[in-house]
Design an enzyme around this catalytic site. Structure first.
Site, PDB file in Angstrom:
ATOM      1  N   HIS A  65      -4.654  -0.755   3.001  1.00 16.01           N
ATOM      2  CA  HIS A  65      -3.666  -1.614   3.062  1.00 16.01           C
ATOM      3  C   HIS A  65      -3.105  -1.479   4.539  1.00 16.01           C
ATOM      4  CE1 HIS A  65      -1.262   2.230   2.944  1.00 16.01           C
ATOM      5  NE2 HIS A  65      -0.907   2.415   2.928  1.00 16.01           N
ATOM      6  N   ASP A 110      -7.302   1.512  -2.927  1.00 18.35           N
ATOM      7  CA  ASP A 110      -7.194   1.103  -1.543  1.00 18.35           C
ATOM      8  C   ASP A 110      -8.065   2.489  -0.872  1.00 18.35           C
ATOM      9  OD1 ASP A 110      -5.182   0.894   0.178  1.00 18.35           O
ATOM     10  OD2 ASP A 110      -3.247   1.919  -0.251  1.00 18.35           O
ATOM     11  N   SER A 204       0.383   6.628   6.656  1.00 19.29           N
ATOM     12  CA  SER A 204      -0.287   5.787   5.236  1.00 19.29           C
ATOM     13  C   SER A 204      -1.476   6.115   5.606  1.00 19.29           C
ATOM     14  CB  SER A 204      -0.146   5.080   4.752  1.00 19.29           C
ATOM     15  OG  SER A 204       1.246   4.180   3.851  1.00 19.29           O
TER      16      SER A 204
END
Length: 258
Positions: A65, A110, A204
């Site tokens: 992502h 992910d 992230s």
């Protein structure tokens, strides 16, 4: 009732760990300049930022992502406003995702593997981090780091990365916080049960480091960050080591585990 007792026992355990950790703020304390040589800063001209991890001289591991247009990759960074002499910038030559596409979900797959347009050399502030040789055990003390916000829900972004210790938790703890989660997942559940320490927006893609190896990739969590009994979710790198090594070896059609 059994689950409540499990959570209560884990909370007592977490409190004992927390007494050994740094001050309980989101993102912890400023990282030592020499402890994050593998940490990578991903950025673009839309001010979108993520972390990543250098795993050899020309490959970076991050979250799917975190894919972005016009990605700039910075290595050897500490203070974003004061470049290190050995700081390097690279561009992505190729990006690889599970099933050779962006076919990841919020709960699974992910992961993104980035080949740099040019290799980097190991230096004072740049060095790769090892892939895991075995999965981490529940209760392991691990390290998170990144340039993400140090407050939540209001955001406070700083020029230097912050580091903190968190613990690997049983996956049932994350399911208790998010009942819609599947019974099994290729994610690690990690955090501090009483809250106060957590990865957050901007972190992230960064690493979860246990015993000197990258065991997780910051994937997703609850908002606001660092709430009690709501730990974070990290892509379980050990489950993807065969895929990663196959891609690096040149098998670009390799698929991720189911």
């Amino acid at each position: 009732m059994v689950l409540i007792r499990v959570l209560a026992n884990l909370l007592v355990l977490q409190l004992s760990y927390a007494q050994k950790s740094s001050e309980l703020v989101i993102g912890g304390d400023e990282c030592n300049i020499n402890e994050h040589r593998s940490l990578v800063y991903l950025y673009n001209d839309s001010n979108f930022q993520c972390g990543g991890t250098l795993i050899n001289q020309e490959w970076v591991l991050s979250a799917a992502h975190c894919d972005m247009e016009n990605m700039e990759i910075y290595l050897g960074v500490h203070n974003l406003s004061l470049p290190n002499k050995d700081q390097k910038r690279r561009d992505p030559k190729e990006k690889f995702f599970c099933l050779s596409s962006k076919n990841y979900t919020k709960w699974d797959k992910d992961i993104m593997l980035i080949k740099l347009n040019r290799p980097v050399k190991t230096s004072t502030h740049i060095a790769p981090l090892s892939l895991p040789s075995s999965p981490p055990s529940v209760g392991s003390v691990c390290r998170i780091m990144g340039w993400g916000t140090v407050t939540s829900p209001n955001e406070t972004l700083l020029d230097v990365p912050h580091c903190a210790n968190i613990n690997i938790l049983n996956y049932t703890v994350c399911r208790a916080a998010s009942p819609r989660l599947p019974t099994q997942s290729r994610t690690l559940c990690a955090g501090i049960l009483q809250g106060g320490i957590d990865a957050c927006k901007g972190d992230s893609g960064g690493p979860l480091i246990c015993n000197g190896q990258i065991q997780g990739i910051v994937s997703w969590g609850n908002h606001p960050c660092a709430q009690p009994l709501k730990p974070g979710h990290y892509t379980h790198v050990f489950d993807y080591t065969d895929w990663i090594q196959s891609i690096i070896a040149g098998n670009t059609t390799a698929t991720c585990p189911p």
